[in-house]
Design a protein around this motif. Structure first.
Motif, PDB file in Angstrom:
ATOM      1  N   THR A 146       0.881  -1.262  -0.038  1.00 25.59           N
ATOM      2  CA  THR A 146      -0.086  -0.019   0.012  1.00 25.59           C
ATOM      3  C   THR A 146       0.877   1.229   0.135  1.00 25.59           C
ATOM      4  O   THR A 146       1.913   1.372   0.580  1.00 25.59           O
ATOM      5  CB  THR A 146      -1.054   0.075   1.084  1.00 25.59           C
ATOM      6  N   LEU A 147       0.556   2.213  -0.848  1.00 25.59           N
ATOM      7  CA  LEU A 147       0.920   3.527  -0.909  1.00 25.59           C
ATOM      8  C   LEU A 147      -0.202   4.502  -0.119  1.00 25.59           C
ATOM      9  O   LEU A 147      -1.236   4.589  -0.932  1.00 25.59           O
ATOM     10  CB  LEU A 147       1.295   4.031  -2.105  1.00 25.59           C
ATOM     11  N   SER A 148       0.083   5.066   0.866  1.00 23.03           N
ATOM     12  CA  SER A 148      -0.985   6.110   1.695  1.00 23.03           C
ATOM     13  C   SER A 148      -0.288   7.387   1.251  1.00 23.03           C
ATOM     14  O   SER A 148       0.535   7.777   1.734  1.00 23.03           O
ATOM     15  CB  SER A 148      -1.105   5.672   3.046  1.00 23.03           C
ATOM     16  N   LEU A 149      -1.099   8.136   0.687  1.00 27.12           N
ATOM     17  CA  LEU A 149      -1.116   9.586   0.672  1.00 27.12           C
ATOM     18  C   LEU A 149      -2.122  10.399   1.806  1.00 27.12           C
ATOM     19  O   LEU A 149      -3.401  10.028   1.710  1.00 27.12           O
ATOM     20  CB  LEU A 149      -1.354  10.303  -0.627  1.00 27.12           C
ATOM     21  N   ALA A 150      -1.486  11.354   2.454  1.00 26.17           N
ATOM     22  CA  ALA A 150      -2.256  12.004   3.367  1.00 26.17           C
ATOM     23  C   ALA A 150      -2.207  13.684   3.484  1.00 26.17           C
ATOM     24  O   ALA A 150      -0.946  13.826   3.014  1.00 26.17           O
ATOM     25  CB  ALA A 150      -2.397  11.397   4.790  1.00 26.17           C
ATOM     26  N   ILE A 158      -3.557   3.691  -2.081  1.00 26.01           N
ATOM     27  CA  ILE A 158      -3.580   3.046  -3.452  1.00 26.01           C
ATOM     28  C   ILE A 158      -2.774   1.470  -2.860  1.00 26.01           C
ATOM     29  O   ILE A 158      -1.742   1.253  -2.511  1.00 26.01           O
ATOM     30  CB  ILE A 158      -2.303   3.454  -4.236  1.00 26.01           C
ATOM     31  N   LYS A 159      -3.800   0.537  -3.114  1.00 27.41           N
ATOM     32  CA  LYS A 159      -3.527  -0.653  -2.878  1.00 27.41           C
ATOM     33  C   LYS A 159      -3.120  -1.478  -4.030  1.00 27.41           C
ATOM     34  O   LYS A 159      -3.745  -1.627  -5.100  1.00 27.41           O
ATOM     35  CB  LYS A 159      -4.855  -1.497  -2.130  1.00 27.41           C
ATOM     36  N   VAL A 176     -12.908  -1.161   6.693  1.00 25.40           N
ATOM     37  CA  VAL A 176     -12.824  -2.645   6.405  1.00 25.40           C
ATOM     38  C   VAL A 176     -11.916  -3.005   5.245  1.00 25.40           C
ATOM     39  O   VAL A 176     -10.978  -3.762   5.395  1.00 25.40           O
ATOM     40  CB  VAL A 176     -14.074  -3.419   6.365  1.00 25.40           C
ATOM     41  N   ASN A 177     -12.306  -2.385   3.941  1.00 28.26           N
ATOM     42  CA  ASN A 177     -11.699  -2.836   2.741  1.00 28.26           C
ATOM     43  C   ASN A 177     -10.707  -2.028   2.453  1.00 28.26           C
ATOM     44  O   ASN A 177      -9.457  -2.665   1.829  1.00 28.26           O
ATOM     45  CB  ASN A 177     -12.523  -3.029   1.589  1.00 28.26           C
ATOM     46  N   CYS A 178     -10.436  -0.981   2.995  1.00 30.01           N
ATOM     47  CA  CYS A 178      -9.086  -0.032   2.533  1.00 30.01           C
ATOM     48  C   CYS A 178      -8.280  -0.188   3.599  1.00 30.01           C
ATOM     49  O   CYS A 178      -7.069  -0.099   3.362  1.00 30.01           O
ATOM     50  CB  CYS A 178      -9.705   1.450   2.462  1.00 30.01           C
ATOM     51  N   GLY A 179      -8.568  -0.079   4.843  1.00 25.81           N
ATOM     52  CA  GLY A 179      -7.570  -0.255   5.858  1.00 25.81           C
ATOM     53  C   GLY A 179      -6.536   0.757   5.971  1.00 25.81           C
ATOM     54  O   GLY A 179      -6.599   1.957   5.448  1.00 25.81           O
ATOM     55  N   GLY A 180      -5.461   0.394   6.788  1.00 27.77           N
ATOM     56  CA  GLY A 180      -4.482   1.231   7.118  1.00 27.77           C
ATOM     57  C   GLY A 180      -3.161   0.822   6.044  1.00 27.77           C
ATOM     58  O   GLY A 180      -3.556  -0.013   5.074  1.00 27.77           O
ATOM     59  N   VAL A 181      -2.110   1.523   6.358  1.00 26.51           N
ATOM     60  CA  VAL A 181      -0.874   1.144   5.237  1.00 26.51           C
ATOM     61  C   VAL A 181      -0.355  -0.209   5.593  1.00 26.51           C
ATOM     62  O   VAL A 181      -0.111  -0.916   4.768  1.00 26.51           O
ATOM     63  CB  VAL A 181       0.232   2.125   5.831  1.00 26.51           C
ATOM     64  N   ASN A 182      -0.636  -0.896   6.920  1.00 27.16           N
ATOM     65  CA  ASN A 182      -0.096  -2.064   7.031  1.00 27.16           C
ATOM     66  C   ASN A 182      -1.076  -3.265   6.718  1.00 27.16           C
ATOM     67  O   ASN A 182      -0.686  -4.225   6.991  1.00 27.16           O
ATOM     68  CB  ASN A 182       0.640  -2.111   8.582  1.00 27.16           C
ATOM     69  N   ASP A 183      -2.258  -2.917   6.248  1.00 24.10           N
ATOM     70  CA  ASP A 183      -3.296  -4.080   5.849  1.00 24.10           C
ATOM     71  C   ASP A 183      -3.017  -4.487   4.404  1.00 24.10           C
ATOM     72  O   ASP A 183      -2.541  -4.032   3.697  1.00 24.10           O
ATOM     73  CB  ASP A 183      -4.585  -3.288   5.905  1.00 24.10           C
TER      74      ASP A 183
END
Length: 183
Positions: A146-150, A158-159, A176-183
């Motif tokens: 995952t790349l997470s932009l904030a 972006i999974k 649930v389906n998007c979760g955090g960076v570590n999911d």
């Protein structure tokens, strides 16, 4: 002859100015929020386009192509990113290696965090000739993450799955389906 004097009193003028100031203050705050969300949307679209470009070039070349942070240590995606052919296998764009695309830094205050199945630095995303995400050292080894932009309270993930396909999601809407960076 009677003369009619038309005008505005000082009290009326002050009331109008106070109301205009209140409306302007509310509009400025809303405008700032819209601009912040738009900057995040543009950054996500730019990174998705770079990922798509990396994948399509890997398929066209029939060999690995990489996407990584532009910053020299390869740790900070917010300073920009580069799509390149890593001829020497060090996961960094070096002199003489083919550079396919380069994106500049993101706006101040925007963060990018990445978490992939095989960690380590420099950070990167690689695709093999079949269009699947892979490890830099082994194009047959799947790599996903995952790349997470904030920006402020807004975030987008972006999974990237084992096949190298991606999807963009909002963790505030679909935890649930998007979760955090570590999911």
């Amino acid at each position: 002859m009677k003369r009619i004097i038309a005008g505005v009193s000082l009290v009326e003028l002050l009331v109008v100015l106070v109301l205009a100031g209140i409306l302007l203050g509310a509009a400025a705050s809303a405008y700032h929020d819209v601009m912040r969300r738009q900057q995040l949307r543009v950054a996500v679209n730019d990174l998705v386009a770079a990922i798509d470009l990396t994948r399509s070039h890997a398929i066209a070349r029939g060999g690995p192509v990489m996407l990584g942070p532009l910053e020299p240590s390869g740790r900070d995606w917010a300073k920009g990113w580069i799509v390149f052919v890593d001829a020497n296998g060090n996961r960094r764009p070096d002199a003489g290696e083919q550079r396919l695309f380069q994106h500049g830094p993101l706006p101040a205050g925007m963060t990018v965090v990445s978490a992939f199945s095989s960690g380590g630095t420099p950070l990167y995303l690689a695709y093999n000739g079949a269009g699947r995400s892979c490890a830099a050292s082994n194009s047959l080894s799947a790599r996903w993450g995952t790349l997470s932009l904030a920006r402020g309270d807004d975030a987008r993930n972006i999974k990237i799955n084992m096949l190298g396909r991606l999807r963009v999601c909002d963790p505030a809407i679909d935890r649930v389906n998007c979760g955090g960076v570590n999911d």
